[in-house]
Design a protein around this motif. Structure first.
Motif, mmCIF file in Angstrom:
data_model
loop_
_atom_site.group_PDB
_atom_site.id
_atom_site.type_symbol
_atom_site.label_atom_id
_atom_site.label_comp_id
_atom_site.label_asym_id
_atom_site.label_seq_id
_atom_site.Cartn_x
_atom_site.Cartn_y
_atom_site.Cartn_z
ATOM 1 N N GLY A 140 3.824 6.661 2.633
ATOM 2 C CA GLY A 140 2.551 7.355 2.558
ATOM 3 C C GLY A 140 1.663 6.977 3.729
ATOM 4 O O GLY A 140 2.042 6.170 4.589
ATOM 5 N N GLN A 143 -5.388 5.962 3.486
ATOM 6 C CA GLN A 143 -6.594 6.778 3.588
ATOM 7 C C GLN A 143 -7.866 5.936 3.637
ATOM 8 O O GLN A 143 -8.695 6.083 4.516
ATOM 9 C CB GLN A 143 -6.669 7.752 2.405
ATOM 10 N N ARG A 144 -7.997 5.041 2.664
ATOM 11 C CA ARG A 144 -9.204 4.216 2.603
ATOM 12 C C ARG A 144 -8.926 3.009 1.723
ATOM 13 O O ARG A 144 -7.867 2.894 1.119
ATOM 14 C CB ARG A 144 -10.387 5.020 2.059
ATOM 15 N N TYR A 151 -6.006 3.245 -1.040
ATOM 16 C CA TYR A 151 -5.672 4.619 -1.413
ATOM 17 C C TYR A 151 -4.701 5.187 -0.374
ATOM 18 O O TYR A 151 -4.999 5.210 0.824
ATOM 19 C CB TYR A 151 -6.936 5.472 -1.505
ATOM 20 N N ILE A 152 -3.546 5.651 -0.858
ATOM 21 C CA ILE A 152 -2.473 6.092 0.023
ATOM 22 C C ILE A 152 -2.100 7.538 -0.285
ATOM 23 O O ILE A 152 -1.784 7.882 -1.436
ATOM 24 C CB ILE A 152 -1.243 5.168 -0.109
ATOM 25 N N ASP A 153 -2.144 8.374 0.730
ATOM 26 C CA ASP A 153 -1.829 9.793 0.593
ATOM 27 C C ASP A 153 -0.312 9.981 0.622
ATOM 28 O O ASP A 153 0.352 9.603 1.581
ATOM 29 C CB ASP A 153 -2.489 10.568 1.734
ATOM 30 N N ALA A 157 -0.024 14.053 -3.725
ATOM 31 C CA ALA A 157 -0.849 13.225 -4.595
ATOM 32 C C ALA A 157 -1.363 12.019 -3.829
ATOM 33 O O ALA A 157 -0.857 11.672 -2.762
ATOM 34 C CB ALA A 157 -0.034 12.773 -5.811
ATOM 35 N N GLU A 158 -2.366 11.391 -4.423
ATOM 36 C CA GLU A 158 -2.903 10.159 -3.849
ATOM 37 C C GLU A 158 -2.512 9.002 -4.761
ATOM 38 O O GLU A 158 -2.695 9.071 -5.975
ATOM 39 C CB GLU A 158 -4.429 10.237 -3.733
ATOM 40 N N HIS A 174 -6.705 2.989 8.789
ATOM 41 C CA HIS A 174 -6.735 4.400 8.393
ATOM 42 C C HIS A 174 -5.700 5.192 9.201
ATOM 43 O O HIS A 174 -5.613 5.080 10.419
ATOM 44 C CB HIS A 174 -8.127 4.986 8.634
ATOM 45 N N GLN A 193 -1.494 9.193 -12.298
ATOM 46 C CA GLN A 193 -1.903 7.999 -11.546
ATOM 47 C C GLN A 193 -0.641 7.280 -11.089
ATOM 48 O O GLN A 193 0.190 6.888 -11.893
ATOM 49 C CB GLN A 193 -2.755 7.072 -12.413
#
Length: 375
Positions: A140, A143-144, A151-153, A157-158, A174, A193
Motif C-alpha cells: 500500500g 497516506q498520513r 493510514y495506508i491506501d 480501501a484504506e 507520505h 476495517q
C-alpha cells in the motif's frame, strides 16, 4: 419518480449486482417512514411503487370492526361495505391517501436509499475481497499518520496500521510504498476495517514465500518462525526431498533471496536453520550460529539443557538473551544453556547424549566481534 428512474434502477442492477426488486422494496419501506414523519401520521400505511411507470401511491390499512375506537387504524363494517360489499369483520381495507406533493418526497427518499444501498454493496464487495486476504501480505501507499494509526491506501480501501505494529526502524513518509501483513478484516458501520502489521511473524513467512519459489511450490516448508521485529528473527525450514537443501534455497545465490527480505525489513537479521523431528538436533540448530556440544531433553517439562563451548556461551545466549529467547520461541522448548566448564564442574558432561556440534558453515550468519552479520 418516473420511468427514467426505473431505468436507472435497472442499470444499477446490471452494474452493481444489486437486485432491482430489493431496491424497490427498500424504497417502499423508507417511504413508509417518510410519510409518517412528514405528515404526522400514526396510521398503518402501505406504499406501492409501480414497477413500470415508477408512480408512487400510499394506502392506509384499516381493520374492519363493529365499533370503531381508533379511526386511524379501524373502519366500521358499514363503511367498509361502502368501499366493497365483500368486506367482512377483521378484513383489511386499503384506502389511498397519497398526498399531493408526495412525489417530491418519494424522489428524494428513493435517491438516498439507492445511494446507501450502492455504498453498502460496494463495502460488501471490498470486505469479501480483503477477508480472503487475511493473513496475507499486501502493498500500500502511506497516506498520513496520527497518534494511534498509520493510514495506508490499498487502492479500493484504506487500511490502518497501529503505531505499535510498526517496526522501530520504520520511518514512513507520505506517498511511500510499504509491504505489510493483514492481521484482521472486520465489518463496521463505516465499511470494512483492515488492520495491518509490520511486526507480525507472518510477514516474515510471507516474504519468504514471495522470494523463494521452492517454498511457494511446497518443496521447502517453513515449520516455525520466531521474530523480534526490526532486530532479529529465526526461521526453521524443512524439505522432504533429500536433493533439496532448504536453508540454501532460502538464502539463495550469494545470499540474494534473504538479502531482499532483509532490505524490506530494514536490516533485520535472520537466522535460517534446519528443522528436525529430533528435539536435540532441532534445539541445537536453533541456537545457530553458536556451536553446541550436547543437548539433554526433559520431555515431561518440555525443557532442554544445552552445553556449549566456553567461548561460545555469550554467542549462544545472545545480546540480552535474544538468541536463546528466539530459539525457545522457535522450537517451543525451554532452553537452559551452560558452558562446558560449568557442566564439567557440575558433573553434567559425558559422552552420553553428546551430539555432533553444529557446523557454523550451515548458519546463515557468522560471528564477528560478538555480533552477527551476513556472510
Amino acid at each position: 419518480m418516473n420511468i427514467d428512474f426505473m431505468e436507472a434502477l435497472t442499470a444499477v442492477e446490471k452494474e452493481k449486482g444489486i437486485s432491482k426488486e430489493v431496491l424497490i422494496e427498500a424504497i417502499e419501506a423508507a417511504l413508509i417512514s417518510g410519510y409518517k414523519r412528514n405528515f404526522n401520521s400514526a396510521q398503518n400505511v402501505r406504499v406501492d411503487v409501480n414497477r413500470d411507470s415508477g408512480s408512487v401511491r400510499v394506502f392506509a390499512r384499516k381493520t374492519v370492526v363493529e365499533e370503531v375506537l381508533d379511526p386511524r387504524l379501524e373502519i366500521s363494517l358499514e363503511a367498509a361495505k361502502g368501499v366493497n360489499p365483500q368486506y367482512q369483520l377483521d378484513d383489511i381495507v386499503e384506502l389511498e391517501v397519497t398526498p399531493k406533493d408526495f412525489g417530491r418526497i418519494a424522489a428524494q427518499t428513493a435517491k438516498q436509499v439507492v445511494t446507501q444501498r450502492i455504498r453498502e454493496a460496494e463495502r460488501g464487495i471490498i470486505f469479501s475481497e480483503f477477508i480472503d486476504r487475511e493473513e496475507d501480505i499486501i502493498t500500500g501507499i502511506v497516506q498520513r499518520q496520527d497518534a494511534r494509526f498509520i493510514y495506508i491506501d490499498l487502492g479500493k480501501a484504506e487500511a490502518l496500521m497501529p503505531i505499535s505494529e510498526k517496526m522501530d526502524s520504520d520511518q514512513f513518509k507520505h506517498g511511500q510504498r510499504v509491504k505489510a501483513y493483514i492481521t484482521k478484516v472486520e465489518k463496521t458501520t463505516k465499511g470494512p476495517q483492515i488492520l495491518l502489521s509490520r511486526t507480525h511473524p507472518g510477514l516474515l513467512k510471507r516474504l519468504f514465500e514471495l522470494e523463494v519459489p521452492e517454498i511457494y511450490e511446497g518443496v521447502v516448508e517453513i515449520k516455525s518462525v520466531a521474530r523480534e521485529a526490526g532486530d532479529r528473527s529465526k526461521i526453521a525450514v524443512y524439505s522432504a526431498n533429500p536433493d533439496v537443501d532448504p536453508v540454501g534455497a532460502c538464502v539463495g545465490p550469494k545470499g540474494a533471496r534473504v538479502q531482499t527480505i532483509v532490505e524490506e525489513l530494514k536490516g533485520e537479521k535472520i537466522d535460517i536453520v534446519h528443522w528436525s523431528e529430533d528435539p536435540k538436533t532441532y534445539v541445537a540448530n536453533s541456537l545457530s550460529p553458536s556451536k553446541v556440544i550436547r543437548v539433554d531433553v526433559n520431555e515431561e517439562d518440555k525443557m532442554t539443557q544445552v552445553i556449549v563451548p566456553d567461548y561460545q556461551l555469550s554467542l549462544a545466549i545472545g545480546k540480552k538473551g535474544q538468541n536463546a529467547r528466539l530459539a525457545a520461541k522457535l522450537t517451543g522448548w525451554k532452553i537452559d544453556i551452560k558452558s562446558e566448564s560449568d557442566a564439567k564442574a557440575l558433573g553434567l558432561l559425558s559422552d552420553e547424549n553428546e551430539i555432533e556440534p553444529v557446523d557454523p558453515d550451515d548458519a546463515v550468519m557468522d560471528a564477528v566481534d560478538g555480533e552477527e552479520e551476513y556472510i
